[in-house]
Design an enzyme around this catalytic site. Structure first.
Site, short mmCIF file in Angstrom:
data_model
loop_
_atom_site.label_atom_id
_atom_site.label_comp_id
_atom_site.label_asym_id
_atom_site.label_seq_id
_atom_site.Cartn_x
_atom_site.Cartn_y
_atom_site.Cartn_z
N GLN A 1 0.82 -1.22 0.00
CA GLN A 1 0.00 0.00 0.00
C GLN A 1 0.86 1.27 0.00
OE1 GLN A 1 -3.12 0.59 -0.58
NE2 GLN A 1 -3.55 -1.58 -0.89
N SER A 2 2.04 1.21 -0.59
CA SER A 2 2.94 2.36 -0.61
C SER A 2 2.36 3.55 -1.39
CB SER A 2 4.27 1.94 -1.23
OG SER A 2 5.05 3.08 -1.55
N ASN A 3 2.26 4.69 -0.73
CA ASN A 3 1.86 5.92 -1.42
C ASN A 3 2.98 6.40 -2.33
OD1 ASN A 3 -0.66 6.38 0.15
ND2 ASN A 3 0.79 6.53 1.85
#
Ligand SMILES: *Cc1c(COP(=O)(O)O)cnc(C)c1O
Length: 332
Positions: free
Chosen positions: A75-77
């Protein structure tokens, strides 16, 4: 100091707005709370990585690279914004994501797909190794990869947050505000290193308080030396003539919960509080943890009635959709 000479690729409109959170101020004994809206940087659903990527892409394009390669959690922005930035600059993008591929992609990984990034899955312990292997394989195929470290946190990315501090200085003058503290989520360090260096450059007197998402002061990889190194490398790059040491970084590590990307009641309650009182969204991994921690500090009297706090919203709202079930369960 010299930032103007660094190559930069424009990705968003600046300055980002500063809003007053009136529900805090009307709550009685608490401080005035302002919010700097870096969740509203205009590229690909926004966030703090945009400011770093402007300088990182500047260098990638300057070097004639054709592919961005970076890494992060599922879920890396940072990965989502790198994928979006690559599209805007006409570059390819490869992402190394640690974790198990989800059955139904949601949140940031859905956006990574929509932005057409090539995804390589790996285990957390092999992440750096995989990142460099993917880059090496691209080189062997005749491509020109540009490797961006996790979070874009090096002396190039951090320039984006030195610049952000200069931007804030102008806004503080215009709005006649002098925050006693700037509070924000900190994890790979580029944001905090840039802000703390920028504070020295501009003479900002308030506290620059990083709310740790997953870093500690001691242990195998203590965070203060990492912050110091990024800040000093950045200082050299922009010829700021400033030497930082560990005492220049305020770090709160009291709200680590169950670990990275493991939000709980603190985070989901902060999300609901801001949503119901301000109509503003936070992300469960970073900004809700930092906001939840800040609310607890206010509750404990760490910040007081006559103070002004600026919460720097670093984005991450697309994470919300990946934790839909837990959101709803917490509030039932
Ligand atoms: C990456 C990130 C942070 C932390 O910034 P660092 O520069 O990595 O310390 C904070 N908030 C959000 C939403 C992020 O994506």
């Amino acid at each position: 100091m010299n930032i103007e000479h660094l190559p930069r690729f424009s990705l968003a409109e600046f300055p980002t707005p500063i809003h007053t959170l009136s529900s805090f101020s009307s709550a009685g004994d608490g401080p005035t709370v302002l919010m700097k809206r870096d969740d509203l940087t205009s590229l690909g659903m926004g966030g703090n990585k945009t400011r770093k990527l402007e300088f990182l892409l500047g260098e990638a394009l300057d070097q004639g690279c054709d592919t961005l390669v970076t890494a992060g959690g599922i879920q890396s922005n940072h990965c989502r914004l790198t994928a979006a930035a690559a599209r805007k600059a006409g570059l390819k993008c490869h992402l190394v994501l640690n974790g198990t591929p989800p059955e139904a992609p949601n949140g940031n990984i859905l956006l990574d797909r929509i932005f057409g990034a090539e995804i390589h899955f790996c285990q957390r312990q092999n992440r750096d190794e995989t990142l460099y292997r993917v880059a090496e394989e691209l080189s062997q195929k005749g491509r020109r990869p540009y490797v961006i470290p996790v979070g874009g946190s090096n002396s190039i990315g951090a320039v984006g947050y030195v610049n952000a501090m200069l931007e804030l200085e102008t806004q503080m003058d215009q709005m006649k505000i002098t925050p006693d503290a700037i509070v924000f989520a900190t994890s790979s360090g580029g944001t905090q290193a840039g802000l703390a260096l920028g504070a020295k450059i501009t003479g900002f007197k308030g506290q620059i308080l990083g709310m740790s998402i997953d870093q500690t002061k001691t242990g195998n990889e203590p965070f203060p030396p990492i912050l110091t190194k990024i800040a000093n490398d950045t200082s050299l790059r922009i010829e700021a003539g400033i030497q930082m040491d560990e005492s220049d970084f305020s770090l709160n590590c009291d709200y680590l919960g169950a670990g990275y990307a493991m939000p709980g009641d603190l985070e989901f309650n902060a999300i609901r509080n801001l949503a119901l009182n301000e109509g503003i969204l936070l992300g469960p991994v970073y900004t809700a943890r930092a906001m939840g921690g800040m609310m607890d500090l206010i509750q404990k009297g760490y910040f007081t009635k006559h103070q002004t706090i600026l919460f720097w919203h670093t984005g991450g709202t697309p994470e919300l959709f990946a934790w839909a079930d837990q959101c709803c369960r917490t509030w039932k």
